[in-house]
Design a protein around this motif. Sequence first.
Motif, PDB file in Angstrom:
ATOM      1  N   SER A  54     -43.376  42.897   0.356  1.00 43.36           N
ATOM      2  CA  SER A  54     -42.720  42.874  -0.978  1.00 43.36           C
ATOM      3  C   SER A  54     -43.010  41.403  -1.672  1.00 43.36           C
ATOM      4  N   ILE A  55     -42.865  41.550  -3.114  1.00 41.93           N
ATOM      5  CA  ILE A  55     -43.287  40.366  -3.809  1.00 41.93           C
ATOM      6  C   ILE A  55     -42.318  40.258  -4.666  1.00 41.93           C
ATOM      7  N   ALA A  56     -41.685  38.933  -5.017  1.00 39.84           N
ATOM      8  CA  ALA A  56     -40.766  38.536  -6.036  1.00 39.84           C
ATOM      9  C   ALA A  56     -41.202  39.059  -7.594  1.00 39.84           C
ATOM     10  N   ALA A  57     -40.517  39.796  -8.147  1.00 42.80           N
ATOM     11  CA  ALA A  57     -40.853  40.072  -9.586  1.00 42.80           C
ATOM     12  C   ALA A  57     -40.535  38.779 -10.474  1.00 42.80           C
ATOM     13  N   CYS A  58     -41.095  38.991 -11.739  1.00 47.23           N
ATOM     14  CA  CYS A  58     -40.740  37.936 -12.589  1.00 47.23           C
ATOM     15  C   CYS A  58     -40.545  38.430 -13.856  1.00 47.23           C
ATOM     16  N   PRO A  59     -39.487  39.017 -14.415  1.00 47.79           N
ATOM     17  CA  PRO A  59     -39.344  39.790 -15.897  1.00 47.79           C
ATOM     18  C   PRO A  59     -39.977  38.590 -16.919  1.00 47.79           C
ATOM     19  N   LYS A  60     -40.560  38.836 -17.825  1.00 41.66           N
ATOM     20  CA  LYS A  60     -41.199  38.003 -18.712  1.00 41.66           C
ATOM     21  C   LYS A  60     -41.414  38.589 -20.061  1.00 41.66           C
ATOM     22  N   HIS A  61     -41.292  38.066 -21.124  1.00 40.29           N
ATOM     23  CA  HIS A  61     -41.165  36.414 -21.430  1.00 40.29           C
ATOM     24  C   HIS A  61     -39.913  36.139 -21.982  1.00 40.29           C
ATOM     25  N   PHE A  62     -39.052  35.687 -21.503  1.00 42.22           N
ATOM     26  CA  PHE A  62     -37.767  35.520 -21.825  1.00 42.22           C
ATOM     27  C   PHE A  62     -37.587  34.509 -22.813  1.00 42.22           C
ATOM     28  N   ASP A 114     -41.362  42.490 -22.968  1.00 39.34           N
ATOM     29  CA  ASP A 114     -40.985  42.273 -24.133  1.00 39.34           C
ATOM     30  C   ASP A 114     -40.992  43.485 -25.251  1.00 39.34           C
ATOM     31  N   ILE A 115     -40.072  43.613 -25.920  1.00 38.31           N
ATOM     32  CA  ILE A 115     -40.183  44.646 -26.937  1.00 38.31           C
ATOM     33  C   ILE A 115     -41.088  44.285 -27.962  1.00 38.31           C
ATOM     34  N   ALA A 116     -42.127  45.236 -28.320  1.00 39.11           N
ATOM     35  CA  ALA A 116     -43.035  44.792 -29.360  1.00 39.11           C
ATOM     36  C   ALA A 116     -43.130  45.821 -30.239  1.00 39.11           C
ATOM     37  N   ARG A 117     -43.149  45.702 -31.646  1.00 37.57           N
ATOM     38  CA  ARG A 117     -43.108  46.636 -32.625  1.00 37.57           C
ATOM     39  C   ARG A 117     -44.272  46.312 -33.632  1.00 37.57           C
ATOM     40  N   PHE A 156     -37.453  34.680 -13.304  1.00 36.97           N
ATOM     41  CA  PHE A 156     -37.465  34.902 -14.854  1.00 36.97           C
ATOM     42  C   PHE A 156     -38.543  34.010 -15.247  1.00 36.97           C
ATOM     43  N   MET A 157     -39.337  34.470 -16.553  1.00 37.43           N
ATOM     44  CA  MET A 157     -40.102  33.443 -16.991  1.00 37.43           C
ATOM     45  C   MET A 157     -39.868  33.265 -18.412  1.00 37.43           C
ATOM     46  N   THR A 158     -39.692  32.046 -18.937  1.00 36.96           N
ATOM     47  CA  THR A 158     -39.553  31.798 -20.384  1.00 36.96           C
ATOM     48  C   THR A 158     -40.492  32.159 -21.160  1.00 36.96           C
ATOM     49  N   SER A 159     -40.561  32.260 -22.440  1.00 38.69           N
ATOM     50  CA  SER A 159     -41.594  32.578 -23.281  1.00 38.69           C
ATOM     51  C   SER A 159     -42.035  31.550 -24.100  1.00 38.69           C
ATOM     52  N   PHE A 160     -43.160  31.764 -24.811  1.00 36.17           N
ATOM     53  CA  PHE A 160     -43.746  30.788 -25.446  1.00 36.17           C
ATOM     54  C   PHE A 160     -43.155  30.397 -26.785  1.00 36.17           C
ATOM     55  N   ASN A 161     -42.425  31.475 -27.340  1.00 38.68           N
ATOM     56  CA  ASN A 161     -42.321  31.229 -28.959  1.00 38.68           C
ATOM     57  C   ASN A 161     -40.962  30.481 -28.991  1.00 38.68           C
ATOM     58  N   ASP A 162     -40.779  29.909 -30.108  1.00 40.60           N
ATOM     59  CA  ASP A 162     -39.550  29.431 -30.512  1.00 40.60           C
ATOM     60  C   ASP A 162     -38.855  30.382 -31.214  1.00 40.60           C
ATOM     61  N   ASN A 163     -37.658  30.552 -31.222  1.00 36.87           N
ATOM     62  CA  ASN A 163     -36.951  31.636 -31.952  1.00 36.87           C
ATOM     63  C   ASN A 163     -36.028  30.885 -32.791  1.00 36.87           C
ATOM     64  N   PRO A 219     -37.663  26.484 -28.860  1.00 37.81           N
ATOM     65  CA  PRO A 219     -38.352  27.218 -28.062  1.00 37.81           C
ATOM     66  C   PRO A 219     -37.689  27.615 -26.883  1.00 37.81           C
ATOM     67  N   SER A 220     -37.999  28.745 -26.194  1.00 41.14           N
ATOM     68  CA  SER A 220     -37.222  29.373 -25.178  1.00 41.14           C
ATOM     69  C   SER A 220     -37.276  28.442 -24.052  1.00 41.14           C
ATOM     70  N   SER A 221     -38.214  27.663 -23.769  1.00 45.26           N
ATOM     71  CA  SER A 221     -38.012  26.748 -22.429  1.00 45.26           C
ATOM     72  C   SER A 221     -37.012  25.563 -23.003  1.00 45.26           C
ATOM     73  N   GLY A 222     -36.373  25.587 -23.921  1.00 42.10           N
ATOM     74  CA  GLY A 222     -35.339  24.659 -24.309  1.00 42.10           C
ATOM     75  C   GLY A 222     -34.152  25.011 -24.746  1.00 42.10           C
ATOM     76  N   ASN A 223     -33.893  26.469 -24.520  1.00 38.14           N
ATOM     77  CA  ASN A 223     -32.947  27.168 -25.253  1.00 38.14           C
ATOM     78  C   ASN A 223     -31.768  27.678 -24.282  1.00 38.14           C
ATOM     79  N   GLN A 224     -30.601  26.603 -24.282  1.00 39.69           N
ATOM     80  CA  GLN A 224     -29.608  26.717 -23.592  1.00 39.69           C
ATOM     81  C   GLN A 224     -28.948  28.034 -23.727  1.00 39.69           C
ATOM     82  N   LEU A 225     -28.713  28.646 -24.837  1.00 39.07           N
ATOM     83  CA  LEU A 225     -27.930  30.004 -25.039  1.00 39.07           C
ATOM     84  C   LEU A 225     -28.528  30.975 -24.272  1.00 39.07           C
TER      85      LEU A 225
END
Length: 752
Positions: A198-206, A156-159, A247-254, A258-264
């Motif tokens: 080897s272990i599977a990676a899971c880039p997060k949080h999408f 996650d890019i964080a500023r 990939f893992m979805t994120s908690f935020n609603d953008n 909310p990311s876990s329901g974001n078709q785009l």
Amino acid sequence: MRQLKLMATTLVLASLLSCGKKAGEQTRDSIIETKVEQLLSKMTLEEKIGQMNQISSSIKLEEMGPAIKRGEVGSILNEAEPQRINALQNIAVEESRLGIPLLIARDVIHGFKTIFPIPLGQGASFDPDVAYQGARVAAVEAASVGIRWTFAPMIDIARDPRWGRISEGCGEDSYLTSVMGAAMVRGFQGDSLHLASSIAACPKHFVGYGAVEGGRDYNSTYIPERLMRNVYLPPFKAAVEAGATTFMTSFNDNNGIPSSGNQLILKKILREEWGFKGFVVTDWGSAQEMITHGFAVNDKDAAEKAVNAGVDMEMVSHMFVEQLPQLVKEGAVSETTIDNAVRNILRVKFQLGLFENPYVDTTKPSVMYDEAHLLAAKRAAIESAILLKNKNNTLPLSNKIKTIAVVGPMADAPYEQLGTWVFDGEKSHTQTPLAALKKIAKERNMRVLYEPGLAYTRDKSTQQFRKVTNAAKRADAVIVFVGEESILSGEAHSLANLDLQGAQTALIEALKRTGKPLITVVMAGRPLTIEKEVNLSDAVLYSFHPGTMGGPALADLLTGVATPSGKTPITFPKMVGQIPMYYSHKNTGRPATRNETLLDQIPVAAGQTSLGCTSFYLDAGFDPLFPFGYGLSYTTFAYSNILLSATKLQKKDVLTVTFDLKNTGDYKGTEVAQLYIQDKVGSVTRPVKELKRFKRIHLLPGQTEKVTFELPISELAFCNIDMKEVVEAGQFGLWVATDSNSGKELSFEVVR
Ligand code: NOJ
């Protein structure tokens, strides 16, 4: 006939190779696809939905066993005990109808037992090999107990350093995070996913979680699609290109979704545009949280929205197993959608070789804290430390220093220096700065006087200060270790005040009054607002929580065995009110001139427009405390002869930038040379600078090296006014420099 067969084989091979994958991998991929289809065809709807269910290890074994047996569990998170993992796997493989193995997951973020610097620290190394090795060591150790899936890297890019989770990523920059994140993916997944280590990676949080409002965790974000595509998405795209399998979805609603329901993001961008073939898991209960967000009415609605948006597996909330059978019956979720999700999950299980080798070999000798792992962790901690100030070459400690006072709450805090996300790291294995300095002192015939002064970083009591200042007075130099305990950063650990906690500043003030050379070492999970402490100190070394080997790494740096080379992966603000602050901002119509009149200079009854109408703060000016990419060394470097291969380039061209880098000081050292560009005019406004390349260059005193950066012009593409990813013709500025705020501007033009 034989000839024909041979031709056919050659043709198949040629077409396989043309897809950019090795023939062996392609064959393996197609065998896996066949196996996935064969297995899928045998599964009942309930068994399919079971694969989409991830449960937590906190569920009682009496409940877990039967559920696994019924085929209702695809994955378990938080298991880390090999015998138990094998027992659970045995139920899945031997007792469930189809014998599909479980995928065992855990948060192995910056190490399993051997803890590396937190990811923000790894970002400061600007060294993809540090990121790769950190992930590799973590994978080898974690896989040895049966963990085959980690929830990392966090990219996650964080500023906003108020956000506690800023510690878990590589900082504010899209390019740096892309490079480091891709290296971590490769490190976790190893040479081939089916290897036992080897272990599977899971880039997060999408995706977009790093932009939570006010730095408050789990909060809303408002990232417009163009900014999303230009800044927040590139690290995830790079992770897909590096082969990330989940990939893992994120908690935020953008912007309300909310990311876990974001078709785009889950369907259009991840699957259609990027061609992602792995599976998507929600974050902990984040699909169910869509109800709390006010985006779904109930569990049924939330399950429908998540699956139809493109989620394949649900973490811990069990709505899928409870609701999907009915939703499929009613036609609200199609069986094709379920099949695709299950395909994605089974594919990864096959890739991991779990069907052939479901069990972990418990007879193998332990790989934990292997000597090579500790060495790699030490190197990472050395490269991650940033020298922020070094007045009159206070550091490294000269041989004339015969007695040092080692003080402060972080000097000997084995748990605190490990940082966030260390479920498995053991403080008994941590090497602290105090222990390491004592060891070096013995070799150097130096005396160490230790007085912590404060019991922990939030300690407000000044009662022990007299002991500390007495020790300081007897010493030739003082090293004060301050910072944050590990619990002060990480998930749900946001702060509104980023000053040093407790009486740490008072401790530094008391030490300053002794008049002894004062070296401040900060160990923290984020950039803290330390302007005052920097001014009080002669030297400042900043180490984001450095992990197991932080002590020896810092001791080597302080005593000159090693030379600092870390650079800030994030802008250090002077004060919280400046946040968000990042180098890659827009120019605005009225950029600061840095000649603005500041608070103390404003005459009484000054006229409204007399201060200059620019973008700055009356009380903080325009500049941060330290810009992005900043970091000193014990030696100095000079950049010269910066040459561009051409000043007019076409979009298909590659720009070659060469320059001479000279070590002009007395120590051998490593410089992180950085290449920035500015797209002067675009169909939409463009950042004042963007990092495009960086390189670590090791030089002996007096040595010069010719350095080359290759920059394909195609990498200047951005999401433009038409929402198209294009390179726009026009003028560009270019800097090769030691940080984002230095260097002489050169220019080139991209022609149509
Ligand atoms: C919640 C966190 O946001 C995520 O990063 C983590 O991987 C999961 N919990 C699992 O522990």
